[in-house]
Motif scaffolding. Structure first.
Motif, short mmCIF file in Angstrom:
data_model
loop_
_atom_site.label_atom_id
_atom_site.label_comp_id
_atom_site.label_asym_id
_atom_site.label_seq_id
_atom_site.Cartn_x
_atom_site.Cartn_y
_atom_site.Cartn_z
N THR A 173 -31.24 -5.22 -24.07
CA THR A 173 -29.83 -5.77 -23.85
C THR A 173 -29.14 -5.83 -25.17
OG1 THR A 173 -30.31 -6.79 -21.70
CG2 THR A 173 -28.21 -7.28 -22.51
N LYS A 174 -27.91 -5.25 -25.37
CA LYS A 174 -27.20 -5.07 -26.44
C LYS A 174 -25.49 -5.54 -26.10
CE LYS A 174 -27.43 -2.53 -30.70
NZ LYS A 174 -27.50 -1.13 -31.06
N TRP A 175 -24.98 -6.43 -26.96
CA TRP A 175 -23.81 -6.61 -26.69
C TRP A 175 -22.80 -7.09 -27.82
CZ3 TRP A 175 -27.47 -9.90 -25.92
CH2 TRP A 175 -27.67 -11.44 -26.44
N ARG A 176 -21.61 -7.08 -27.63
CA ARG A 176 -20.60 -7.24 -28.81
C ARG A 176 -19.77 -8.61 -28.63
NH1 ARG A 176 -17.80 -3.09 -28.55
NH2 ARG A 176 -18.80 -1.82 -30.41
N GLU A 177 -19.95 -9.48 -29.33
CA GLU A 177 -19.28 -10.99 -29.14
C GLU A 177 -18.14 -11.25 -29.96
OE1 GLU A 177 -22.35 -13.98 -27.82
OE2 GLU A 177 -21.27 -15.19 -29.40
N THR A 178 -17.17 -11.71 -29.43
CA THR A 178 -16.03 -12.16 -30.46
C THR A 178 -15.75 -13.47 -30.29
OG1 THR A 178 -15.20 -9.77 -30.65
CG2 THR A 178 -13.71 -11.73 -31.22
N ARG A 179 -15.81 -14.23 -31.00
CA ARG A 179 -15.69 -15.87 -31.28
C ARG A 179 -14.88 -16.19 -32.36
NH1 ARG A 179 -19.56 -19.57 -30.72
NH2 ARG A 179 -20.69 -18.34 -29.26
N VAL A 180 -14.16 -17.46 -32.38
CA VAL A 180 -13.58 -18.11 -33.48
C VAL A 180 -14.48 -18.91 -34.21
CG1 VAL A 180 -11.78 -19.78 -34.23
CG2 VAL A 180 -11.34 -17.83 -32.39
N PHE A 181 -14.76 -18.71 -35.48
CA PHE A 181 -15.75 -19.50 -36.21
C PHE A 181 -14.97 -19.70 -37.87
CE2 PHE A 181 -18.70 -19.91 -39.59
CZ PHE A 181 -19.74 -20.98 -38.97
N ALA A 182 -14.96 -21.15 -37.92
CA ALA A 182 -14.36 -21.43 -39.18
C ALA A 182 -12.62 -21.10 -39.25
CB ALA A 182 -15.29 -21.01 -40.37
N GLY A 183 -12.13 -21.14 -38.22
CA GLY A 183 -10.80 -20.64 -38.20
C GLY A 183 -10.41 -19.02 -38.12
N LYS A 184 -11.47 -18.35 -38.20
CA LYS A 184 -11.10 -16.74 -37.98
C LYS A 184 -12.09 -16.17 -36.79
CE LYS A 184 -10.69 -16.37 -42.84
NZ LYS A 184 -11.06 -15.60 -44.38
N GLU A 185 -11.61 -15.17 -36.43
CA GLU A 185 -12.07 -14.41 -35.55
C GLU A 185 -13.43 -13.66 -36.12
OE1 GLU A 185 -10.39 -11.42 -32.81
OE2 GLU A 185 -8.82 -12.95 -32.02
N ALA A 186 -14.59 -13.70 -35.24
CA ALA A 186 -15.70 -12.89 -35.88
C ALA A 186 -16.27 -12.32 -34.90
CB ALA A 186 -16.59 -14.06 -36.52
N THR A 187 -16.77 -10.96 -35.02
CA THR A 187 -17.29 -10.33 -34.10
C THR A 187 -18.64 -9.58 -34.28
OG1 THR A 187 -15.28 -9.38 -33.28
CG2 THR A 187 -17.21 -8.10 -32.61
N GLU A 188 -19.54 -9.69 -33.61
CA GLU A 188 -21.12 -9.63 -33.97
C GLU A 188 -21.73 -8.78 -32.94
OE1 GLU A 188 -22.27 -10.04 -37.00
OE2 GLU A 188 -20.86 -11.67 -37.59
N VAL A 189 -22.60 -7.77 -33.33
CA VAL A 189 -23.42 -7.08 -31.92
C VAL A 189 -24.72 -7.75 -32.09
CG1 VAL A 189 -24.37 -4.96 -31.49
CG2 VAL A 189 -22.04 -4.86 -32.61
N MET A 190 -25.30 -8.04 -30.88
CA MET A 190 -26.33 -8.89 -30.69
C MET A 190 -27.40 -8.04 -29.96
SD MET A 190 -25.15 -12.90 -30.78
CE MET A 190 -23.34 -12.76 -30.82
N TRP A 191 -28.54 -8.21 -29.91
CA TRP A 191 -29.61 -7.66 -28.89
C TRP A 191 -30.70 -8.41 -28.56
CZ3 TRP A 191 -28.31 -6.08 -33.93
CH2 TRP A 191 -29.28 -5.88 -34.84
N VAL A 192 -31.45 -8.23 -27.30
CA VAL A 192 -32.43 -9.04 -27.14
C VAL A 192 -33.63 -8.31 -27.73
CG1 VAL A 192 -34.05 -9.87 -25.03
CG2 VAL A 192 -31.43 -9.99 -25.19
N THR A 193 -34.54 -8.99 -28.38
CA THR A 193 -35.91 -8.43 -28.92
C THR A 193 -37.04 -8.86 -28.24
OG1 THR A 193 -35.88 -10.01 -30.69
CG2 THR A 193 -34.76 -7.97 -31.08
N ALA A 194 -36.95 -9.95 -27.41
CA ALA A 194 -38.11 -10.54 -26.82
C ALA A 194 -37.70 -11.16 -25.47
CB ALA A 194 -38.96 -11.48 -27.83
N TYR A 195 -38.33 -11.44 -24.40
CA TYR A 195 -37.96 -11.84 -23.21
C TYR A 195 -39.32 -12.15 -22.37
CZ TYR A 195 -35.34 -12.04 -18.71
OH TYR A 195 -34.97 -12.30 -17.54
N GLU A 196 -39.15 -13.29 -21.87
CA GLU A 196 -40.28 -13.79 -20.86
C GLU A 196 -39.34 -14.55 -19.82
OE1 GLU A 196 -44.28 -15.97 -20.24
OE2 GLU A 196 -43.69 -15.55 -22.26
N GLN A 197 -39.34 -14.15 -18.49
CA GLN A 197 -38.60 -14.70 -17.41
C GLN A 197 -38.77 -16.07 -17.14
OE1 GLN A 197 -36.30 -12.87 -15.38
NE2 GLN A 197 -35.89 -14.87 -14.74
N ASP A 198 -37.79 -16.91 -17.25
CA ASP A 198 -37.97 -18.04 -17.10
C ASP A 198 -38.43 -19.17 -18.05
OD1 ASP A 198 -36.27 -17.85 -14.81
OD2 ASP A 198 -38.13 -17.95 -13.39
N VAL A 199 -39.12 -18.38 -19.19
CA VAL A 199 -39.68 -19.02 -20.34
C VAL A 199 -38.90 -19.06 -21.49
CG1 VAL A 199 -42.04 -19.07 -21.58
CG2 VAL A 199 -41.83 -18.62 -19.24
#
Length: 149
Positions: free
Chosen positions: A49-75
């Motif tokens: 799963t890959k997504w683009r997230e935009t947030r305010v950090f240190a008073g500025k908008e910051a956009t990053e692309v993130m992805w899941v590299t490991a996953y174990e359900q409920d763990v």
């Protein structure tokens, strides 16, 4: 740079994991996120799963692309990102504890380039702000988990 945190959440582990891994619901639960767009894979996290997230950090908008590299359900799950010569990794571990869930979280930043190594010294100035933002995110998700339990 490394940040670690443990949080006790008064909700069942399965419910906590479900809320923490629900990208569609995240912007309404986490006030620091301005927008979130799923680019690949399901909005309920899984490896790839890959997504683009935009947030305010240190008073500025910051956009990053993130992805899941490991996953174990409920763990556990691991999210990676690369930006400005840095590799970012967030590891989430969920464990039943005292009738609820213990969340252990680890965030690391690793410079990949010479320029990023030089800038990582400046990055130490943002360590407190980064920890504060992450703690706020986790608190808001904790409130969502506990109100939904």
């Amino acid at each position: 740079m490394k940040i670690t945190e443990s949080v006790h959440i008064d909700a069942p582990t399965q419910r906590v994991f479900e809320i923490f891994t629900d990208l569609d619901g995240t912007p309404s639960r986490v006030s620091g996120i301005l927008s979130l767009e799923v680019l690949e894979g399901p909005a309920q996290l899984s490896v790839g799963t890959k997504w683009r997230e935009t947030r305010v950090f240190a008073g500025k908008e910051a956009t990053e692309v993130m992805w899941v590299t490991a996953y174990e359900q409920d763990v556990s799950y691991t999210v990676d990102a690369q930006s400005h010569g840095m590799h970012y990794q967030s590891v989430y571990l969920f464990m039943p504890s005292h009738g609820g869930t213990r969340l252990d979280y680890r965030f690391t930043m690793t410079p990949l380039t010479f320029g990023a190594r030089l800038m990582s010294v400046v990055g130490l100035l943002f360590l407190g702000a980064t920890k504060k933002a992450l703690t706020k995110d986790h608190h808001e998700l904790k409130v969502a988990c506990e109100s939904a339990a």
